[in-house]
Design an enzyme around this catalytic site. Structure first.
Site: not given
Length: 338
Positions: A174, A273, A303
Site C-alpha cells: 500500500s 481494491d 486491499h
C-alpha cells in the site's frame, strides 16, 4: 586460569547489569522487610517469633533475587546467542528492506511484526522494517526521506547488516509500496546506489481518488470495500504538506515520465481494491521502459489481504509469486559467485 577468570568477570558484569536494571525492585523489597521488622518488633510477639519472621522474609528476598537473576541471565544469553546466529547468517541470507503501509498516517513496525516474521520465514530472508515518521505531524517528504536514508545506509554498507547490495530487495504494501517505488526512482536519479529488485504489494502510486479519476477501479471499488476512495483522499491530503507535493514523482510515482533503469519488479494487486488499476498501470509503464516486470492480480482479494494469516489462500498465492520472482535473484547471485 584465564578461562575461569573470564567467566568470573562475565558473571560480575552480568550481576552489575542486573543490579543496575533491577536495583530499584530489590531496594523496594528490602524496604518492605524493614517495615515488617519494625511492625513485628512493636508487636507483642516474642523476640524469637520476630526474628523468625525476619528470617523468612530474608529467605524469600534471596529466593526472589535468585529467580529474577536467573531470568535476567537467560535473557542475556538468549540475546547473545541471537546476535551470534544473526552474524553467522547475515553473510548468507538475502535481505528485504520493508516499508509498512497505513496511508503514510497510521501503523508502525510493531503492528507489522507478525507480517515481517511470516515474510522472513516464508522466503528465508532477513527483514529490515523501517519505522519512518508519519503524517500529518511529519508530512511529505519526511517519511519518504527516512526510507531513502535507511536504504542508502544499507546499500552502501553503513548499517549493522553488512550484506551484498545485490541481495537486497525493496518491498512494501500500500503506502509502503509507494515508498519502495519512490526510493527506487530517487536511487536512480541520485546514482549513489542501485536497487536490483522491488516488490510492490497493492501500491498507492497515484494522486487522484476523486470521481473523475482515470482508473476504473477507483469508481468500481471505491465505496463498498475495505479501503475506500474517500479514505485515500484523506490520506493524500494528510501526507501532502502543500498542494504542489501531489505532482511530485516521489509523492506519486505515476507522475514520473522516465521509467528507465528501474529494478526488476513484482507487482501484486487485489481484485476488489481501488488501487488495483494504478498499480497495474505502473507496472506496464515500467515494462514499456524496458524493465523486467511481473504483474499478478489476486482474484477475489481485498486491499490489505497480505496481513491475513499464512493459511489464507490469497496470502499463499502471493508467496508463491514472491518466491518464484526471487528465484531469479538467487540464480543471478550464483552466477556472480562463479
Amino acid at each position: 586460569d584465564e578461562e575461569r577468570n573470564w567467566v568470573y568477570c562475565g558473571m560480575i558484569k552480568l550481576l552489575g547489569s542486573f543490579l543496575k536494571e533491577k536495583g530499584d525492585d530489590i531496594c523496594l523489597y528490602i524496604g518492605f522487610i524493614g517495615v515488617f521488622y519494625v511492625i513485628f518488633s512493636l508487636s507483642n510477639l516474642p523476640v524469637d517469633a520476630v526474628n523468625y519472621a525476619f528470617f523468612l522474609s530474608a529467605i524469600w528476598l534471596l529466593g526472589y533475587g535468585i529467580f529474577k537473576f536467573n531470568q535476567y541471565y537467560k535473557k542475556g544469553v538468549a540475546v547473545i546467542e541471537a546476535k551470534q546466529r544473526l552474524e553467522e547468517v547475515t553473510e548468507n541470507l538475502p535481505v528485504f528492506l520493508f516499508f509498512h503501509g497505513g496511508g503514510w498516517v497510521t501503523d508502525c513496525i510493531d503492528n507489522y511484526e507478525r507480517i515481517c516474521a511470516r515474510l522472513a520465514s516464508a522466503t528465508e530472508h532477513i527483514v529490515v522494517s523501517v519505522e519512518y515518521r508519519l503524517a500529518p505531524e511529519h508530512p511529505f517528504p519526511t517519511g519518504f526521506m527516512d526510507c531513502y536514508a535507511v536504504a542508502k545506509a544499507i546499500y552502501t554498507n553503513r548499517f549493522i547488516l553488512n550484506v551484498n547490495p545485490q541481495r537486497i530487495t525493496l518491498i512494501g504494501d500500500s503506502a509502503g509500496g509507494n515508498l519502495a517505488a519512490a526510493v527506487s526512482l530517487k536511487a536512480r536519479d541520485d546514482g549513489i546506489f542501485k536497487p536490483q529488485r522491488q516488490i510492490l504489494i497493492y501500491p498507492a502510486v497515484n494522486n487522484d481518488y476523486s470521481e473523475t479519476s482515470r482508473f476504473q477501479s477507483v469508481k468500481d471499488c471505491g465505496s463498498d470495500y475495505l479501503l475506500t476512495a474517500g479514505k485515500m483522499r484523506d490520506y493524500i491530503d494528510f501526507y501532502a504538506s502543500r498542494e504542489e507535493d501531489k505532482k511530485n514523482k516521489y509523492f506519486a510515482p505515476l507522475m514520473e515520465t522516465d521509467y528507465r533503469n528501474q529494478p526488476d519488479t513484482l507487482i501484486l494487486t487485489a481484485e476488489f481494491d481501488p488501487l488495483r488499476d494504478e498499480g497495474e498501470a505502473y507496472g506496464k509503464r515500467l515494462k514499456e521502459a524496458g524493465n523486467y516486470v511481473e504483474i499478478h492480480r489476486i482474484k477475489d482479494a481485498l486491499h490489505g489481504y497480505f496481513a491475513l494469516g499464512i493459511k489464507q489462500l490469497h496470502v499463499q498465492e502471493s508467496f508463491t509469486y514472491i518466491n518464484e520472482f526471487l528465484k531469479g535473484e538467487t540464480f543471478l547471485y550464483m552466477k556472480l559467485l562463479d
